[in-house]
Scaffold this active site. Sequence first.
Site, mmCIF file in Angstrom:
data_model
loop_
_atom_site.group_PDB
_atom_site.id
_atom_site.type_symbol
_atom_site.label_atom_id
_atom_site.label_comp_id
_atom_site.label_asym_id
_atom_site.label_seq_id
_atom_site.Cartn_x
_atom_site.Cartn_y
_atom_site.Cartn_z
ATOM 1 N N LEU A 110 0.747 -1.151 -0.095
ATOM 2 C CA LEU A 110 -0.116 0.208 0.112
ATOM 3 C C LEU A 110 0.748 1.227 -0.054
ATOM 4 C CD1 LEU A 110 -2.773 -1.077 2.574
ATOM 5 C CD2 LEU A 110 -2.477 -1.576 -0.073
ATOM 6 N N GLY A 155 1.116 -5.115 1.083
ATOM 7 C CA GLY A 155 -0.128 -5.296 0.154
ATOM 8 C C GLY A 155 0.354 -6.037 -1.046
ATOM 9 N N ASN A 179 4.366 -7.850 6.545
ATOM 10 C CA ASN A 179 5.078 -7.215 7.510
ATOM 11 C C ASN A 179 4.696 -5.901 8.324
ATOM 12 O OD1 ASN A 179 5.116 -5.676 5.266
ATOM 13 N ND2 ASN A 179 7.069 -4.768 5.580
ATOM 14 N N GLU A 180 3.499 -5.867 8.282
ATOM 15 C CA GLU A 180 2.682 -4.863 8.917
ATOM 16 C C GLU A 180 3.047 -4.255 10.385
ATOM 17 O OE1 GLU A 180 1.234 -6.785 6.901
ATOM 18 O OE2 GLU A 180 0.010 -5.726 5.540
HETATM 19 C C1 LIG Z 1 -7.559 -2.464 15.430
HETATM 20 C C2 LIG Z 1 -7.091 -3.151 14.220
HETATM 21 C C3 LIG Z 1 -7.495 -2.240 13.124
HETATM 22 C C4 LIG Z 1 -6.862 -2.708 11.718
HETATM 23 C C5 LIG Z 1 -7.248 -1.375 10.748
HETATM 24 C C6 LIG Z 1 -6.134 -1.544 9.472
HETATM 25 C C7 LIG Z 1 -4.964 -1.094 9.573
HETATM 26 C C8 LIG Z 1 -4.005 -0.518 8.796
HETATM 27 C C9 LIG Z 1 -3.540 -1.553 7.821
HETATM 28 C C10 LIG Z 1 -2.568 -1.186 6.832
HETATM 29 C C11 LIG Z 1 -2.238 -2.456 6.060
HETATM 30 C C12 LIG Z 1 -0.848 -1.893 5.278
HETATM 31 C C13 LIG Z 1 -0.379 -2.579 4.231
HETATM 32 C C14 LIG Z 1 0.682 -2.231 3.488
HETATM 33 O O1 LIG Z 1 1.134 -2.435 2.467
HETATM 34 S S1 LIG Z 1 1.901 -1.026 4.247
HETATM 35 C C15 LIG Z 1 3.314 -0.725 3.195
HETATM 36 C C16 LIG Z 1 4.234 -1.742 3.490
HETATM 37 N N1 LIG Z 1 5.460 -1.734 2.668
HETATM 38 C C17 LIG Z 1 6.726 -1.696 3.006
HETATM 39 O O2 LIG Z 1 6.963 -2.015 4.241
HETATM 40 C C18 LIG Z 1 7.741 -1.695 2.146
HETATM 41 C C19 LIG Z 1 8.613 -0.510 2.044
HETATM 42 N N2 LIG Z 1 9.520 -0.415 0.920
HETATM 43 C C20 LIG Z 1 10.486 -1.102 0.931
HETATM 44 O O3 LIG Z 1 10.772 -2.039 1.923
HETATM 45 C C21 LIG Z 1 11.414 -0.826 0.062
HETATM 46 O O4 LIG Z 1 11.229 0.603 -0.692
HETATM 47 C C22 LIG Z 1 11.478 -1.940 -1.066
HETATM 48 C C23 LIG Z 1 12.216 -3.191 -0.679
HETATM 49 C C24 LIG Z 1 9.970 -2.251 -1.580
HETATM 50 C C25 LIG Z 1 12.389 -1.284 -2.450
HETATM 51 O O5 LIG Z 1 13.668 -0.877 -1.912
HETATM 52 P P1 LIG Z 1 14.454 -0.007 -2.933
HETATM 53 O O6 LIG Z 1 15.921 0.130 -2.203
HETATM 54 O O7 LIG Z 1 14.540 -0.489 -4.402
HETATM 55 O O8 LIG Z 1 13.619 1.477 -2.811
HETATM 56 P P2 LIG Z 1 13.553 2.520 -1.474
HETATM 57 O O9 LIG Z 1 13.374 1.848 -0.579
HETATM 58 O O10 LIG Z 1 14.763 3.474 -2.088
HETATM 59 O O11 LIG Z 1 12.311 3.223 -2.306
HETATM 60 C C26 LIG Z 1 12.186 4.059 -3.250
HETATM 61 C C27 LIG Z 1 11.228 5.136 -3.185
HETATM 62 O O12 LIG Z 1 9.898 4.627 -2.716
HETATM 63 C C28 LIG Z 1 9.433 4.936 -1.587
HETATM 64 N N3 LIG Z 1 8.667 3.993 -1.245
HETATM 65 C C29 LIG Z 1 8.906 2.737 -0.729
HETATM 66 N N4 LIG Z 1 7.916 1.913 -0.283
HETATM 67 C C30 LIG Z 1 6.753 2.712 -0.530
HETATM 68 C C31 LIG Z 1 5.378 2.586 0.017
HETATM 69 N N5 LIG Z 1 4.808 1.340 0.542
HETATM 70 N N6 LIG Z 1 4.794 3.608 -0.263
HETATM 71 C C32 LIG Z 1 4.937 4.847 -0.434
HETATM 72 N N7 LIG Z 1 6.548 4.854 -1.083
HETATM 73 C C33 LIG Z 1 7.253 3.956 -0.896
HETATM 74 C C34 LIG Z 1 10.581 5.150 -0.791
HETATM 75 O O13 LIG Z 1 10.259 6.141 0.385
HETATM 76 C C35 LIG Z 1 11.472 5.945 -1.659
HETATM 77 O O14 LIG Z 1 11.084 7.144 -1.832
HETATM 78 P P3 LIG Z 1 11.911 8.523 -2.410
HETATM 79 O O15 LIG Z 1 12.796 8.223 -3.543
HETATM 80 O O16 LIG Z 1 11.102 9.443 -2.188
HETATM 81 O O17 LIG Z 1 13.000 8.433 -1.110
#
Ligand SMILES: CCCCCCCCCCC/C=C/C(=O)SCCNC(=O)CCNC(=O)[C@H](O)C(C)(C)COP(=O)(O)OP(=O)(O)OC[C@H]1O[C@@H](n2cnc3c(N)ncnc32)[C@H](O)[C@@H]1OP(=O)(O)O
Length: 304
Positions: A110, A155, A179-180
């Site tokens: 997400l 996501g 990994n939330e």
């Molecule tokens: C009481 C109970 C109630 C429950 C109610 C619900 C609760 C909420 C539930 C929400 C569920 C959430 C689900 C999700 O999917 S959350 C997102 C989780 N994702 C991650 O943890 C991944 C994060 N990203 C990474 O680990 C790495 O970026 C990755 C391995 C994917 C790639 O690595 P790489 O080195 O190639 O790239 P960068 O890390 O340098 O990233 C490049 C740029 O992209 C931005 N980025 C990365 N991931 C995200 C993202 N998920 N969303 C937005 N932006 C993201 C990152 O910041 C870099 O940006 P910049 O270029 O500006 O620095």
Amino acid sequence: MALTAVIRVPSRALLRPWARLRDAALGWIEPAGGGGVEVSAQRFASQKVLVEPDPAAGVAVMKFKNPPVNSLSLELLTELVISLEKLENDKTVRGVVLTSDCPGIFSAGLDLTEMCGRNPAHYAEYWKAVQEMWLRLYLSNLVLVAAINGASPAGGCLIALTCDYRVMADNPKYCIGLNETLLGIVAPFWFKDNLVNTIGHRASERALQLGLLFPPTEALQVGMVDKVVPKDQVQSTALSVLAQWMAIPDHARQLTKNMMRKPTADRLLKQRDADIQNFVSFISRDSIQKSLQMYLEKLKQKKG
Ligand SMILES: CCCCCCCCCCC/C=C/C(=O)SCCNC(=O)CCNC(=O)[C@H](O)C(C)(C)COP(=O)(O)OP(=O)(O)OC[C@H]1O[C@@H](n2cnc3c(N)ncnc32)[C@H](O)[C@@H]1OP(=O)(O)O
């Protein structure tokens, strides 16, 4: 990308108003006079979701293209659902491979910027789109195979879990999992249900509490993916698997899929609004916003 297939699209005059918005989003143009229009598959390739149909084989490859990391923005989610609906309605397509156009990343999950520093109305709209994506994929009549050609956290993992079969590239740097908890947030019950249905209760409990991200061989061991192959064979293997699944008569396979999945989907369908309200109040908490901001900062600092 050279695509030649022709898709028949009904006249916009016959469609509901939202369909006109959809046409605009996908860049479909109707000539003056209306009456239906043939569009080439190239037009079907929208901005963030590329669809490459192969009518002769009865399949299509859907590629996410939202650089740099295929985060699931509202725009991408909307295009994904529209593209899937179109494929569901296309009688020439029975199976779809879901994969990524971004090197090394299947999807970063997400879009954190959709869940940070916005207002409650935006959170509600976003969450409804996330629910819609999951319901459409999970209950799809098509055979869906995930070709996981990169990292697939949260996501991104959820999308893969909705598929009927998962093929993953063997690069140990690519990880998959929900990994939330590492972000200080909680996987919603329907993420959890989808995982439990795939890898079982005990493995899910451990994976969810610890926010485990599995490298390919471990993902295979735990049953999160079904096959691990060299990176350059991911898509071709996914297409072969698709062909095997498509050898089964559609009606029997679809009824079986529905029988297996409907009770899980119904749990969300029965409480969609309450789930949106839960999400909005959870994500709006100061403590959660702080956690997400810090996580985003950490991702950005990683570079420097
Ligand atoms: C009481 C109970 C109630 C429950 C109610 C619900 C609760 C909420 C539930 C929400 C569920 C959430 C689900 C999700 O999917 S959350 C997102 C989780 N994702 C991650 O943890 C991944 C994060 N990203 C990474 O680990 C790495 O970026 C990755 C391995 C994917 C790639 O690595 P790489 O080195 O190639 O790239 P960068 O890390 O340098 O990233 C490049 C740029 O992209 C931005 N980025 C990365 N991931 C995200 C993202 N998920 N969303 C937005 N932006 C993201 C990152 O910041 C870099 O940006 P910049 O270029 O500006 O620095």
